[in-house]
Scaffold this motif. Structure first.
Motif, PDB file in Angstrom:
ATOM      1  N   TYR A  41       0.838  -1.203   0.000  1.00 47.73           N
ATOM      2  CA  TYR A  41       0.000   0.000   0.000  1.00 47.73           C
ATOM      3  C   TYR A  41       0.873   1.254   0.000  1.00 47.73           C
ATOM      4  O   TYR A  41       1.988   1.254   0.525  1.00 47.73           O
ATOM      5  N   GLN A  55       1.221   4.916   1.364  1.00 48.94           N
ATOM      6  CA  GLN A  55       0.765   5.783   2.443  1.00 48.94           C
ATOM      7  C   GLN A  55       1.504   7.113   2.356  1.00 48.94           C
ATOM      8  O   GLN A  55       2.559   7.309   2.928  1.00 48.94           O
ATOM      9  N   ARG A  97      -4.093   2.894  -2.304  1.00 50.12           N
ATOM     10  CA  ARG A  97      -4.123   3.676  -1.074  1.00 50.12           C
ATOM     11  C   ARG A  97      -5.163   3.169  -0.086  1.00 50.12           C
ATOM     12  O   ARG A  97      -5.087   3.486   1.095  1.00 50.12           O
ATOM     13  N   THR A  98      -6.107   2.392  -0.543  1.00 48.70           N
ATOM     14  CA  THR A  98      -7.127   1.804   0.321  1.00 48.70           C
ATOM     15  C   THR A  98      -7.377   0.371  -0.118  1.00 48.70           C
ATOM     16  O   THR A  98      -6.947  -0.055  -1.212  1.00 48.70           O
ATOM     17  N   LEU A  99      -8.059  -0.383   0.725  1.00 45.56           N
ATOM     18  CA  LEU A  99      -8.403  -1.759   0.358  1.00 45.56           C
ATOM     19  C   LEU A  99      -9.316  -1.786  -0.856  1.00 45.56           C
ATOM     20  O   LEU A  99      -9.156  -2.639  -1.746  1.00 45.56           O
ATOM     21  N   SER A 100     -10.276  -0.872  -0.907  1.00 41.90           N
ATOM     22  CA  SER A 100     -11.185  -0.840  -2.064  1.00 41.90           C
ATOM     23  C   SER A 100     -10.418  -0.582  -3.356  1.00 41.90           C
ATOM     24  O   SER A 100     -10.676  -1.220  -4.390  1.00 41.90           O
ATOM     25  N   GLU A 101      -9.450   0.342  -3.319  1.00 40.22           N
ATOM     26  CA  GLU A 101      -8.663   0.623  -4.510  1.00 40.22           C
ATOM     27  C   GLU A 101      -7.786  -0.560  -4.881  1.00 40.22           C
ATOM     28  O   GLU A 101      -7.594  -0.852  -6.071  1.00 40.22           O
ATOM     29  N   CYS A 102      -7.273  -1.284  -3.889  1.00 37.14           N
ATOM     30  CA  CYS A 102      -6.448  -2.467  -4.162  1.00 37.14           C
ATOM     31  C   CYS A 102      -7.264  -3.533  -4.892  1.00 37.14           C
ATOM     32  O   CYS A 102      -6.797  -4.122  -5.880  1.00 37.14           O
TER      33      CYS A 102
END
Length: 479
Positions: A154, A156, A191-196
């Protein structure tokens, strides 16, 4: 009023803790790494302390004050006999096949030096950046973004702040970041789990409007609220199940497939092995014991040279006393650890033979009373200390568990053993037979365990096991 001055003699007791006693208490709770660091500091400060040679033998002029003490290496917990000559070889030790006397004395490199180095995530990303057709400015931005990449994959970093530090526009960083998000493994630089998850689904060409709605409502997935998910995604139950299965195939931490550093292995302080005569053989791990010796010959020579200087002589005497204290403290620490571990093995011998289901309830007071020590001493000894058993490596604190009363008036049960039984009962569930907390309470009481429903619910939550309603819903969904 007349005042009289009298001399009275009174006797009273007081507890005085010396600095050396405080240091001895501190030594008990130090882990192996902390103890090694402390000993190294003492070796630097004290000229009369030396480390033993690799074979553990001291020279004639280097003497340890603990040599005349009892052997603290190993003993049997049940038969109370010294270590037998025919005892089995300690676990984890290898013997050299060839004769060591004929071995070459020259220093050979360690075997690990021939092993290939493991590529890290940052190494892989740097190689992909070098192979990508970036301009010099874009390559600079890509390197800056890569510096903020976490080991999990990720990113950050605040793009606005990074853009200001690079004297670049934020849209430039967004454009370079979009290219970096196409790198392998899929999902990095999110940058977020949803984006991953979105990045991985886009690379599979599976990010349709229904899947986009599912990724945007991950909190409902965590809550297992399938009815709300079907409404938000606009799909039926069969399509939702397919989408959930596909989500489960994605990697939420794509960077974890790379090894971020050398793994730290737990080195046990105590080893327990079956004894040839029955019972258990308990011994300290010699690799965990600092072999500190005192050079008495050097002390005698330096004292003779500085006999005319009282200040230097006082300093030498203090160093020699501190050296004696350290050796005695390390010796006492080893004996205390072995004494506590021996009593724990004696109390938990059934666990060593039959497994976790037979773990007995145990507290610090029971062990402290048995070995005639204070509870605080036992607590310090068992902190950050590990024991190697035929059942695996455990922290000494693991064997101290709460007692759950027996419904039949017999021996109490260990809380850890009950948690193991609850986990086994839930693992054996089927879609038509999902146990509620009340059902598990009834089964446990039928087997002689007097336990409340709230206790079962607490143990289940500690093990991150959902409720019976959620487990039934997941089974029907095939998750």
């Amino acid at each position: 009023m007349q005042y009289l001055a009298n001399l009275l003699q009174r006797q009273r007791q007081s507890l005085v803790i010396t600095p050396q006693l405080i240091q001895s208490i501190r030594l008990l709770q130090l882990a192996h790494g902390e103890l090694r660091q402390f000993v190294e500091q003492e070796l630097e400060k004290n000229p009369f302390l030396e480390l033993a040679s690799s074979d553990g033998m001291a020279s004639d002029d280097v003497v340890s004050t603990s040599e005349s003490g009892p052997d603290i290496g190993a003993h049997d917990s049940k038969v109370d006999a010294p270590t037998r000559a025919d005892a089995p070889e300690p676990l984890g030790e290898w013997k050299s096949i060839r004769n060591t006397a004929n071995a070459s004395s020259e220093q050979r490199p360690a075997f690990e030096e021939f092993a290939a180095s493991t590529e890290t995530l940052h190494d892989d990303v740097a190689r992909q950046i070098a192979l990508t057709a970036f301009t010099s400015r874009d390559r600079l931005i890509a390197g800056a973004l890569a510096n903020h990449l976490e080991d999990t994959g990720y990113l950050q970093v605040n793009l606005s702040e990074l853009a200001a530090s690079l004297d670049a526009r934020e849209d430039e960083l967004e454009r370079v970041l979009a290219t970096l998000q196409l790198f392998d493994p899929p999902g990095i630089f999110a940058r977020t789990l949803s984006e991953c998850l979105e990045i991985q689904l886009r690379q599979r060409d599976r990010f349709d409007p229904a899947m986009e709605a599912l990724v945007a409502n991950l909190e409902l997935v965590a809550q297992r609220d399938f009815r709300a998910l079907k409404r938000r995604c606009g799909v039926d139950e069969e399509d939702l199940l397919d989408m959930l299965h596909e989500i489960r195939t994605l990697d939420p931490r794509p960077g974890n497939r790379f090894q971020s550093g050398r793994p730290e292995a737990i080195i046990p302080d105590v080893r327990v092995m079956p004894s040839t005569g029955g019972g258990w053989q308990i011994e300290l791990n010699p690799d965990m014991l600092p072999k500190v010796l005192i050079n008495q010959t050097y002390f005698a020579e330096v004292s003779r040279l500085t006999a005319h200087d009282p200040q230097d002589q006082a300093f030498l005497n203090e160093c020699f006393q501190n050296a004696n204290w350290l050796v005695r403290s390390l010796d006492q620490r080893a004996k205390t650890i072995l004494k506590v571990a021996t009593e724990i093995v004696r109390q938990q011998d059934v666990f060593l033979e039959h497994g976790i289901a037979h773990l007995r309830p145990l507290n610090l007071k029971t062990v402290a009373d048995a070995i005639e020590m204070h509870e605080s001493t036992v607590s310090r000894v068992t902190s950050n200390k590990y024991i190697l058993t035929p059942r695996g490596v455990f922290e000494l604190k693991y064997f101290f568990t709460v007692a759950i009363a027996s419904s039949e008036g017999g021996e109490a049960h260990s809380a850890e053993a009950i948690r193991h039984r609850i986990k086994a009962m839930i693992a054996a569930e089927t879609e038509d037979n999902v146990l509620s907390d009340d059902s598990m309470v009834a089964q446990l009481r039928a087997s002689g365990i007097d336990i409340a429903r709230r206790t079962v619910a607490k143990y289940r939550e500690v093990m991150n096991i959902p409720s019976s309603v959620q487990r039934r819903r997941e089974m029907r969904a095939g998750l």
